[in-house]
Design a protein around this motif. Structure first.
Motif, PDB file in Angstrom:
ATOM      1  N   MET A 266       0.826  -1.208   0.000  1.00 49.53           N
ATOM      2  CA  MET A 266       0.000   0.000   0.000  1.00 49.53           C
ATOM      3  C   MET A 266       0.861   1.260   0.000  1.00 49.53           C
ATOM      4  SD  MET A 266      -3.107  -0.865  -0.216  1.00 49.53           S
ATOM      5  CE  MET A 266      -4.001  -2.419  -0.173  1.00 49.53           C
ATOM      6  N   ILE A 267       1.967   1.206   0.744  1.00 49.92           N
ATOM      7  CA  ILE A 267       2.884   2.351   0.783  1.00 49.92           C
ATOM      8  C   ILE A 267       3.482   2.586  -0.608  1.00 49.92           C
ATOM      9  CG2 ILE A 267       5.073   3.169   1.729  1.00 49.92           C
ATOM     10  CD1 ILE A 267       4.282   1.642   4.343  1.00 49.92           C
ATOM     11  N   ASP A 268       3.916   1.508  -1.269  1.00 46.46           N
ATOM     12  CA  ASP A 268       4.480   1.628  -2.616  1.00 46.46           C
ATOM     13  C   ASP A 268       3.452   2.150  -3.608  1.00 46.46           C
ATOM     14  OD1 ASP A 268       6.893   0.707  -1.728  1.00 46.46           O
ATOM     15  OD2 ASP A 268       6.631  -1.344  -2.470  1.00 46.46           O
ATOM     16  N   CYS A 269       2.178   1.740  -3.426  1.00 46.24           N
ATOM     17  CA  CYS A 269       1.116   2.176  -4.330  1.00 46.24           C
ATOM     18  C   CYS A 269       1.011   3.700  -4.341  1.00 46.24           C
ATOM     19  CB  CYS A 269      -0.214   1.555  -3.910  1.00 46.24           C
ATOM     20  SG  CYS A 269      -1.622   2.035  -4.931  1.00 46.24           S
ATOM     21  N   ILE A 270       1.167   4.313  -3.175  1.00 47.05           N
ATOM     22  CA  ILE A 270       1.081   5.778  -3.081  1.00 47.05           C
ATOM     23  C   ILE A 270       2.410   6.429  -3.461  1.00 47.05           C
ATOM     24  CG2 ILE A 270       0.640   7.720  -1.536  1.00 47.05           C
ATOM     25  CD1 ILE A 270      -1.024   5.800   0.192  1.00 47.05           C
ATOM     26  N   GLY A 271       3.507   5.807  -3.021  1.00 51.62           N
ATOM     27  CA  GLY A 271       4.807   6.444  -3.167  1.00 51.62           C
ATOM     28  C   GLY A 271       5.371   6.407  -4.571  1.00 51.62           C
ATOM     29  N   ALA A 287      -4.471   5.119   0.235  1.00 54.73           N
ATOM     30  CA  ALA A 287      -4.382   6.119   1.311  1.00 54.73           C
ATOM     31  C   ALA A 287      -5.464   5.897   2.350  1.00 54.73           C
ATOM     32  CB  ALA A 287      -4.487   7.527   0.717  1.00 54.73           C
ATOM     33  N   ASP A 288      -6.674   5.531   1.903  1.00 50.56           N
ATOM     34  CA  ASP A 288      -7.764   5.236   2.849  1.00 50.56           C
ATOM     35  C   ASP A 288      -7.415   4.032   3.714  1.00 50.56           C
ATOM     36  OD1 ASP A 288      -9.352   7.330   2.020  1.00 50.56           O
ATOM     37  OD2 ASP A 288     -10.514   6.133   0.594  1.00 50.56           O
ATOM     38  N   VAL A 289      -6.831   2.996   3.088  1.00 47.89           N
ATOM     39  CA  VAL A 289      -6.434   1.802   3.841  1.00 47.89           C
ATOM     40  C   VAL A 289      -5.418   2.174   4.923  1.00 47.89           C
ATOM     41  CG1 VAL A 289      -5.214  -0.409   3.705  1.00 47.89           C
ATOM     42  CG2 VAL A 289      -6.915   0.182   1.961  1.00 47.89           C
ATOM     43  N   LEU A 290      -4.381   2.935   4.556  1.00 50.02           N
ATOM     44  CA  LEU A 290      -3.347   3.314   5.524  1.00 50.02           C
ATOM     45  C   LEU A 290      -3.911   4.210   6.615  1.00 50.02           C
ATOM     46  CD1 LEU A 290      -0.272   3.960   3.191  1.00 50.02           C
ATOM     47  CD2 LEU A 290      -0.828   1.904   4.502  1.00 50.02           C
ATOM     48  N   LYS A 291      -4.825   5.095   6.238  1.00 45.81           N
ATOM     49  CA  LYS A 291      -5.455   5.963   7.244  1.00 45.81           C
ATOM     50  C   LYS A 291      -6.251   5.136   8.242  1.00 45.81           C
ATOM     51  CE  LYS A 291      -9.139   8.230   6.105  1.00 45.81           C
ATOM     52  NZ  LYS A 291     -10.055   9.193   5.441  1.00 45.81           N
ATOM     53  N   HIS A 292      -7.001   4.176   7.756  1.00 45.36           N
ATOM     54  CA  HIS A 292      -7.778   3.316   8.656  1.00 45.36           C
ATOM     55  C   HIS A 292      -6.851   2.520   9.572  1.00 45.36           C
ATOM     56  CE1 HIS A 292     -11.297   3.290   5.542  1.00 45.36           C
ATOM     57  NE2 HIS A 292     -11.202   4.420   6.197  1.00 45.36           N
ATOM     58  N   LEU A 293      -5.777   1.986   8.999  1.00 47.90           N
ATOM     59  CA  LEU A 293      -4.838   1.211   9.810  1.00 47.90           C
ATOM     60  C   LEU A 293      -4.186   2.082  10.878  1.00 47.90           C
ATOM     61  CD1 LEU A 293      -3.080  -0.886   7.007  1.00 47.90           C
ATOM     62  CD2 LEU A 293      -4.753  -1.718   8.672  1.00 47.90           C
ATOM     63  N   ALA A 310       6.153   6.015   7.349  1.00 54.28           N
ATOM     64  CA  ALA A 310       5.723   6.115   5.956  1.00 54.28           C
ATOM     65  C   ALA A 310       4.657   7.189   5.780  1.00 54.28           C
ATOM     66  CB  ALA A 310       5.192   4.765   5.479  1.00 54.28           C
ATOM     67  N   MET A 311       3.767   7.307   6.757  1.00 52.17           N
ATOM     68  CA  MET A 311       2.703   8.313   6.664  1.00 52.17           C
ATOM     69  C   MET A 311       3.287   9.725   6.625  1.00 52.17           C
ATOM     70  SD  MET A 311      -0.399   6.886   6.627  1.00 52.17           S
ATOM     71  CE  MET A 311      -1.619   7.910   7.430  1.00 52.17           C
ATOM     72  N   ILE A 312       4.344   9.941   7.384  1.00 55.02           N
ATOM     73  CA  ILE A 312       4.993  11.266   7.376  1.00 55.02           C
ATOM     74  C   ILE A 312       5.601  11.542   5.999  1.00 55.02           C
ATOM     75  CG2 ILE A 312       6.871  12.632   8.353  1.00 55.02           C
ATOM     76  CD1 ILE A 312       6.394  11.123  11.007  1.00 55.02           C
ATOM     77  N   ASP A 313       6.293  10.539   5.450  1.00 55.28           N
ATOM     78  CA  ASP A 313       6.928  10.702   4.145  1.00 55.28           C
ATOM     79  C   ASP A 313       5.901  10.870   3.022  1.00 55.28           C
ATOM     80  OD1 ASP A 313       9.391  10.451   5.345  1.00 55.28           O
ATOM     81  OD2 ASP A 313       9.551   8.288   4.935  1.00 55.28           O
ATOM     82  N   LEU A 314       4.750  10.191   3.164  1.00 53.43           N
ATOM     83  CA  LEU A 314       3.751  10.188   2.094  1.00 53.43           C
ATOM     84  C   LEU A 314       2.779  11.359   2.178  1.00 53.43           C
ATOM     85  CD1 LEU A 314       2.810   6.392   2.044  1.00 53.43           C
ATOM     86  CD2 LEU A 314       4.186   7.599   0.356  1.00 53.43           C
ATOM     87  N   LEU A 315       2.799  12.076   3.284  1.00 53.52           N
ATOM     88  CA  LEU A 315       1.805  13.134   3.515  1.00 53.52           C
ATOM     89  C   LEU A 315       1.708  14.126   2.353  1.00 53.52           C
ATOM     90  CD1 LEU A 315      -0.308  14.178   5.461  1.00 53.52           C
ATOM     91  CD2 LEU A 315       1.477  15.543   6.578  1.00 53.52           C
ATOM     92  N   PRO A 316       2.805  14.622   1.811  1.00 54.56           N
ATOM     93  CA  PRO A 316       2.677  15.578   0.676  1.00 54.56           C
ATOM     94  C   PRO A 316       1.958  14.949  -0.530  1.00 54.56           C
ATOM     95  CG  PRO A 316       4.888  15.658   1.607  1.00 54.56           C
ATOM     96  CD  PRO A 316       4.212  14.469   2.237  1.00 54.56           C
ATOM     97  N   LYS A 317       2.257  13.683  -0.802  1.00 55.24           N
ATOM     98  CA  LYS A 317       1.635  13.025  -1.957  1.00 55.24           C
ATOM     99  C   LYS A 317       0.160  12.753  -1.700  1.00 55.24           C
ATOM    100  CE  LYS A 317       5.976  10.910  -3.400  1.00 55.24           C
ATOM    101  NZ  LYS A 317       6.736   9.665  -3.633  1.00 55.24           N
TER     102      LYS A 317
END
Length: 321
Positions: A266-271, A287-293, A310-317
């Motif tokens: 899921m992280i790779d999908c966004i990143g 992003a919804d999946v990671l937010k729920h988790l 990962a959430m910190i790194d992905l926040l801008p995207k």
């Protein structure tokens, strides 16, 4: 026309009631009479209120009963149960169609959802392996399609707290096996597969279901493959992603499996925005999946620490989705 006018009149409710009770397998009528009555009942099913007919759902569901069979060269005591979707299988076909049409009415659906053993009869029809292989198209159209729709409606009934069939479906290995075989079948209709996926997702989410962690992991893995790798084609991507998002929204083993086994996916999908593998819909669902988790995972372990970083790194995207 005469039958229509007679049954449709206000003074003739008892005629339709009598026809329904003629369907009972314990009635004195032979199969030909019962089948004719079933065809009339199906035509006027919109006028049926199950709470007004004594044992009405039992009479109708008896049309689904399977009969013993034996091969000519086998001893009589060595027999099983099967159906045919030929002329001799019309009793079951009419029965399942009547039940599906009855379930359009909310009150009828409530009564059906609290009827013991109804789901076993439907699952037995769906689970006929021989028909699945030999007469697939007719079996799928006449039995599987209405049967899975009925199961989906039972699982979606508003009376879940008192829903007998919800419990029977979620605790039935046979029902789970039948639904899994539909998803895995190359010939089964797309819409039937989608209904089966939705039901299995509800069973997977239900912590009281018979689905163990191993089966949950296999089902979630198949959703991941559908969502990220198009294993069932592009038409299943969004549905699989939406079900993953729902399964990640909770405290049970589903969220744990998704985070521990598939969190990096899921992280790779966004990143990986420049890979060309995933579009904006993929990234939004991931992003919804990671937010729920992030909001529901209750163990502060290595997996959760990796998720927070990962959430910190992905926040801008994520903000640009």
């Amino acid at each position: 026309m005469l039958i229509s006018n007679t049954i449709g009149s206000e003074s003739s409710g008892s005629i339709l009631h009598n026809l329904v009770q003629m369907l009972d397998s314990k009635s004195p009528y032979d199969e030909e009479i019962r089948l004719r009555a079933a065809r009339i009942v199906e035509h006027f099913v919109i006028d049926i209120r199950l709470d007004k007919i004594l044992q009405g759902i039992q009479c109708i569901s008896s049309l689904l009963d399977l009969k013993p069979f034996h091969q000519p060269d086998e001893p009589l005591e060595e027999y099983g149960h099967r159906i045919s979707v030929g002329e001799e299988g019309q009793m079951q076909v009419r029965g399942i169609q009547i039940l599906l049409k009855l379930s359009d009415d909310e009150n009828n659906l409530r009564i059906m959802s609290n009827t013991d053993d109804l789901v076993w009869k439907i699952v037995a029809l769906i689970n006929d392996k021989e028909l699945h292989l030999r007469k697939h198209d007719k079996w799928s159209r006449d039995i599987v399609d209405p049967g899975v729709k009925l199961i989906k409606r039972f699982m979606s009934a508003t009376t879940r707290s008192n829903n007998i069939l919800w419990r029977e479906i979620s605790t039935s290995l046979e029902a789970i096996s039948a639904l899994e075989s539909i998803i895995d079948c190359d010939k089964c209709d797309e819409e039937v597969k989608k209904q089966a996926i939705r039901v299995l997702a509800q069973i997977c989410w239900d912590t009281s279901s018979v689905m163990g962690d191993q089966n949950r992991e296999r089902f979630i893995g198949s959703l991941i493959d559908m969502f990220l790798h198009k294993s069932k084609g592009s038409q299943f991507e969004n549905l699989a992603g939406e079900e993953l998002a729902q399964l990640s929204f909770g405290f049970g083993s589903c969220a744990t499996i998704i985070l521990e086994k598939y969190g990096p996916n899921m992280i790779d999908c966004i990143g990986k925005t420049d890979s060309g593998l995933y579009n904006s819909i993929h990234r939004k669902i991931a992003a919804d999946v990671l937010k729920h988790l992030y909001g529901n995972y209750s163990i502060d372990d290595e997996h959760f620490q990796n998720l927070k970083e990962a959430m910190i790194d992905l926040l801008p995207k994520v903000c640009n989705l």
